[in-house]
Design a protein around this motif. Structure first.
Motif, PDB file in Angstrom:
ATOM      1  N   THR A 186     -19.149 -76.535  -4.149  1.00 42.74           N
ATOM      2  CA  THR A 186     -19.447 -75.132  -4.324  1.00 42.74           C
ATOM      3  C   THR A 186     -18.551 -74.101  -5.169  1.00 42.74           C
ATOM      4  O   THR A 186     -18.142 -73.173  -6.427  1.00 42.74           O
ATOM      5  N   ALA A 189     -18.412 -72.325  -9.143  1.00 40.68           N
ATOM      6  CA  ALA A 189     -18.233 -70.326  -8.738  1.00 40.68           C
ATOM      7  C   ALA A 189     -17.196 -70.466  -9.901  1.00 40.68           C
ATOM      8  O   ALA A 189     -16.828 -69.551 -10.920  1.00 40.68           O
ATOM      9  N   MET A 241     -26.796 -68.980  -8.663  1.00 42.31           N
ATOM     10  CA  MET A 241     -26.044 -67.656  -8.139  1.00 42.31           C
ATOM     11  C   MET A 241     -25.312 -67.107  -9.010  1.00 42.31           C
ATOM     12  O   MET A 241     -24.519 -67.465  -9.662  1.00 42.31           O
ATOM     13  N   LEU A 251     -21.594 -66.078  -5.455  1.00 46.34           N
ATOM     14  CA  LEU A 251     -21.192 -67.358  -4.954  1.00 46.34           C
ATOM     15  C   LEU A 251     -20.071 -67.106  -4.822  1.00 46.34           C
ATOM     16  O   LEU A 251     -19.286 -67.920  -3.379  1.00 46.34           O
ATOM     17  N   ALA A 287     -25.897 -74.324  -7.121  1.00 42.41           N
ATOM     18  CA  ALA A 287     -24.826 -72.798  -6.794  1.00 42.41           C
ATOM     19  C   ALA A 287     -24.211 -72.133  -8.642  1.00 42.41           C
ATOM     20  O   ALA A 287     -24.400 -71.195  -7.732  1.00 42.41           O
ATOM     21  N   GLN A 288     -24.651 -72.620  -9.074  1.00 40.91           N
ATOM     22  CA  GLN A 288     -24.206 -72.147 -10.717  1.00 40.91           C
ATOM     23  C   GLN A 288     -25.733 -71.292 -11.330  1.00 40.91           C
ATOM     24  O   GLN A 288     -25.599 -70.718 -11.911  1.00 40.91           O
TER      25      GLN A 288
END
Length: 104
Positions: free
Chosen positions: A36, A40, A88, A93, A85-86
């Motif tokens: 995560t 970010a 978001m 994030l 994750a990417q």
């Protein structure tokens, strides 16, 4: 540090802090948290404009972190979690990473 950098809008500092946090979580066998933070970090480095601009000494650490996290999770799980994750928004994030950090 990340929360302070967020409040002042220091995207470079956020990106660097996320790289270091990802490395820490990976070294502590926390691959879900690490991936995560990696996602970010990627978001914030893109916002800065150049990947790890001005920090070439950190690049090998990031490469080792990504390889170790991928090994801990397995390739498919790593790719899926990184993609999620990417997808978001960067601010959302970052807030998710901060929540994970506070739970650590």
């Amino acid at each position: 540090m990340l929360d302070a950098k967020r409040r002042i809008g220091d995207q470079f500092g956020i990106a660097m802090g996320l790289d270091l946090l990802a490395a820490t979580w990976s070294a502590q066998d926390e691959p879900d948290r690490a991936v995560t933070a990696i996602g970010a970090s990627n978001q914030y480095w893109r916002a800065v404009g150049l990947l790890r601009r001005g920090t070439p000494e950190v690049f090998p650490l990031c490469e080792r972190t990504r390889a170790r996290t991928r090994e801990l999770l397995g390739g498919a799980a790593y790719d899926d979690q990184l993609k999620r994750a990417q997808s978001m928004a960067p601010e959302a994030l970052l807030l998710a990473v901060l929540v994970q950090y506070r739970r650590a």
